[in-house]
Design an enzyme around this catalytic site. Structure first.
Site: not given
Ligand code: NAD
Length: 498
Positions: A149, A173, A176-177, A226, A281, A383
């Site tokens: 998101f 994909k 969804e937020r 994450s 991140c 985190e």
């Molecule tokens: P998230 O892990 O909740 O979601 C990421 C994606 O995974 C979304 O599209 C979501 O719909 C999907 N998802 C959620 N739950 C899932 C599951 N159980 N199984 C499969 N897919 C699932 O992350 P977020 O809250 O949207 O974003 C924040 C996180 O992303 C933080 O941990 C941040 O550090 C990380 N991030 C990392 C980078 C990087 O390049 N390292 C960049 C930006 C954000």
């Protein structure tokens, strides 16, 4: 209520799964739209459209493909303000930051405009008698990207820029937020001349992610989110024989040596720790002053600077940062703040309990500062992803170097110093993927590449830069001979260079 639908085959397609998700307005603190959540059958439709689109697109020569990206850049710049507003309205980041989100993605599009050059292979003339060898990078076919998101414009562009330029079709994909901007990006690609089906947006949650990972026609998946989910997605995709790259969470440290320019450190830390409400991140949520004197000076200056920070709505031009993305995320951050207090850290500035006049239900949190955080604490190891800065005091350079090196995450780190020797040694020895030297948010430029180490990145290839092109292509190596004269005698030995 507004419905946010999928974008498949060049048009908006209503969801058929019967499942929807809520999209919030974080400033007002209420639901503003419903997003369709796809099932496997809807993904199938998108993949079928992508297969058709890719067949056409792969026949377009690289220079013409680049022209579509040049035009997309023009259109995105034309619509920059509208897109930034839309992005802010769902994410909560302030407008100037939303423009930065779009701009950093656009820089990867600019890089991808160089695709005719980037796809060039290697050639060896005369590798043997009458034998020449050459290599070519070919697209994989249909590939997918799953994005978080916190950068709803930049991260999709990190992925679909190099993927589409290389001749693939892409299924996005998004989170969804905040799903609206990704759809607008796909519409602009179509307007720029991309054939239908080459870029599809399928909304959803873990159900559709599962379907993507299992789909036999999707050849590679890029994921950013994450760490626990990144790791699971990496393993499941790989088990289905896909090429995978999965970026995870982070806990980036800012090391402050005693000789650092404290004015710069403070202004850099304010932006890096609290900008975008800490939902980056590459934020700096941990600061490590070396020596007691540095720690005391830093703490006093931080408290002063935090007092001047202004939290406001996303559309307040004077606000330094806006609300966090959802009520659930706000509650999670507050849970960590309480846990920090419970495990004995000193909460020097408490940003909880704030309500924004006129936006009483909004997801606002004022900045928090913890001191005397130690490496054993859970709130240090995990985190938080909110406007919370933790001071972890170190006695020496070695101790400061060990903290990020031993941490489970290894995304980014920064050292603030005037000492070139110390900075050089730190950059060489620290076990983190992206290092800043007096640069608070060392996100590499578009022609390098982005990737963390340890639990911040699973897979071998980074996002964008040449690694992006490598990820979305496979190399074919052709060895050719055009014999002159008649056939030679049968030869049953293995051909060698002897
Ligand atoms: P998230 O892990 O909740 O979601 C990421 C994606 O995974 C979304 O599209 C979501 O719909 C999907 N998802 C959620 N739950 C899932 C599951 N159980 N199984 C499969 N897919 C699932 O992350 P977020 O809250 O949207 O974003 C924040 C996180 O992303 C933080 O941990 C941040 O550090 C990380 N991030 C990392 C980078 C990087 O390049 N390292 C960049 C930006 C954000």
């Amino acid at each position: 209520m507004r419905n946010i639908e999928h974008f498949i085959g060049g048009r908006s397609v209503a969801g058929t799964s019967g499942r929807h998700g809520d999209v919030f307005d974080p400033n007002a603190g209420r639901v503003q739209a419903r997003v369709a959540l796809a099932d496997a059958a809807e993904l199938d439709r998108a993949v079928a459209s992508a297969v058709d689109g890719q067949r056409v697109w792969a026949q377009v020569n690289p220079q013409r493909r680049a022209r579509v990206l040049f035009e997309f850049k023009r259109l995105l710049e034309r619509d920059m303000d509208t897109l930034a507003r839309l992005l802010s309205s769902e994410h909560g980041k302030v407008l100037s930051d939303a423009r930065g989100d779009l701009q950093r993605g656009l820089e990867v599009i600019e890089f991808s405009c160089g695709i005719p050059h980037l796809l060039k292979g290697e050639y060896t003339q005369g590798a043997g008698p009458g034998i020449d060898v050459f290599s070519a990078r070919q697209p994989l076919g249909v590939v997918a990207g799953i994005t978080p998101f916190n950068f709803p414009a930049m991260i999709p562009m990190w992925m679909f820029g190099p993927a589409i330029a290389s001749g693939n079709a892409f299924i996005l994909k998004p989170s969804e937020r905040d799903p609206s901007v990704p759809v607008r990006l796909a519409e602009l690609m179509l307007e720029a001349g991309l054939p239908e089906g080459v870029l599809n947006v399928v909304h959803g949650d873990k159900d559709v992610v599962e379907a993507i990972l299992a789909h036999p026609l999707i050849k590679a998946v890029s994921f950013v989110g994450s760490s626990d989910i990144a790791q699971q997605v990496y393993a499941r995709g790989a088990a289905h024989g896909k090429r995978m790259q999965c970026m995870g969470g982070a806990k980036n440290h800012g090391i402050v040596l005693p000789d650092a320019d404290i004015d710069h450190v403070i202004s850099d830390l304010m932006g890096a720790a609290y900008g975008s409400a800490g939902e980056r991140c590459m934020a700096l949520p941990v600061v490590v002053p070396v020596g007691e004197e540095t720690a005391e000076r830093l703490r006093a200056r931080l408290v002063e600077a935090i007092g001047e920070l202004r939290v406001g709505t996303s559309f307040d031009a004077d606000a330094h940062y806006g609300p966090v993305v959802t009520a659930a995320h706000k509650a999670r951050i507050e849970g960590y703040i309480q846990a920090g207090v419970d495990e004995g850290a000193e909460l020097v500035v408490d940003g909880r309990g704030f309500t924004m006049p006129g936006h009483e239900q909004g997801f606002f949190l004022k900045p928090c500062l913890f001191d005397r955080v130690t490496p054993e604490m859970r709130t240090y190891r995990e985190e938080i992803f909110g406007p919370v800065l933790q001071i972890v005091r170190a006695d020496s350079f070695e101790q400061a170097l060990e903290l990020p090196s031993r941490h489970q995450y290894g995304n980014g780190v920064t050292i603030f110093t005037r000492n070139g020797d110390a900075a050089r040694e730190f950059a060489e020895r620290v076990e983190v993927g992206m290092v800043g030297i007096n640069v608070p948010i060392p996100v590499p430029v578009a022609y390098h590449g982005f990737g963390g180490w340890k639990r911040s990145g699973f897979g071998d290839l980074n996002q964008y830069g040449m690694d992006g092109v490598r990820f979305y292509t496979r190399t074919k190596i052709v060895t050719q001979r055009w014999p002159r004269g008649g056939a030679s005698a049968h030869d049953f030995t293995m051909p060698t260079m002897q």
